[in-house]
Scaffold this motif. Sequence first.
Motif: not given
Length: 419
Positions: A87, A188-189, A368, A370, A379-380
């Motif tokens: 990511t 998120l996954n 995803m 990325t 995401k983070d």
Amino acid sequence: MKTMMTTVLVATLMAGSAMADTTLKLVEVITSPERTETLKSIVGKFEAENPGTKVEIISLPWNEAFQKFATMVSAGDKPDVMEMPDTWLSLYANNGMLESLEPYLAKWEHTKELTPRALELGRDVKKTAYMLPYGFYLRAMFYNKKLLADAGVKTPPKTMEEFTKASEAVSKLPGKYGYCMRGGAGGLNGWMIFAASMAGDNKYFKEDGTSTMNSEGWAKGIEWMVDLYKKGYAPKDSVNWGFNEVVAGFYSGTCAFLDQDPDALIAIAERMKKEDFGVIPLPKGPAGKSYPTIGYAGWSMFSSTKSKDLSWKLIATLEGKEGNLEWNKKIGALPAYSSAEKDPFYAGDQFKGWFEELADPNTVPTVMPTYLEEFALFKDSIAIKTSQQALLGDITAKQLADQWAAYLTKAQQKFLTKK
């Protein structure tokens, strides 16, 4: 002549001294004590093979790694080699910070032995190998056999509907819950997996770049996740859980289900008897399909390094057959080499669920988006904050889907204009 020889000798000694003083900086970002010790072991072999070269390992805790590493880079404190999560790849590669590994791969003896997927994903940005993946993280479902039996659930769930019913049954047991939800870092996954499975489609965008996050199917999947939490089928404090917490929640017997990568198997197998848990493919959605995320991480070289050949030698040691297998056996990822499946370590029942997923045409491993520069921040940071707001009732599931769709649409359309 004597003066000339003296000058050459001094220059040679100085060059030798410079080589002896060479220090490479290696940053590890998906950190645990066990991983770091394994990394030190492999790096020790590199140092032994390259006398005079030392490797300084900087280990960043994963929950804070994105912000801490960004701060390091902005301050000019760049590593020579780093552990690169999928990511983050687009962010640093598209900003010209990473060195292409193509010239090295063209000459490396092990390049042809890597899986096609490893090379494909390493070239995710501009079809150039700015990262060499060391392994893959494919989601599957851990389940606690004892808890299911205590709750009267006779067989592990194969569909999302069965999963909901089983989670409800287990949650009626005192102090027990169905699902170890990962509401904090790295969560998120799960949202992406179940939203895509509910939609029966893993396309993140329409042709015009519009996100599918708030389309009917995806929105139902997001609402399904929120409902699991609000109905009490996941522990209340799981809204803040990261990797360590969800894994501990499973092996402690707090919750019956955990969707995770093979890396969770290490801690679970150490603390649970083999007969007390199993690993099965992720439950399928209404369309009879599931879409487990397949993540990956690898090794990248920063273009700012003053020791490119030595940095590649370090990557080659880490990614070489011996180093790659040692590393993946310790961290629990599926190795990058085609021959790894024949290794006795991966041939046992403990990896059966993941290999079943790979063999099932109705289970579609999904990467995803990325490649988007903005995805790492999404995401983070953004996804964590907003999903927690939805779980706690500060915003609705629809508002969450709309916010995600708006952000990703903007990022995708920006990407399309640059193609």
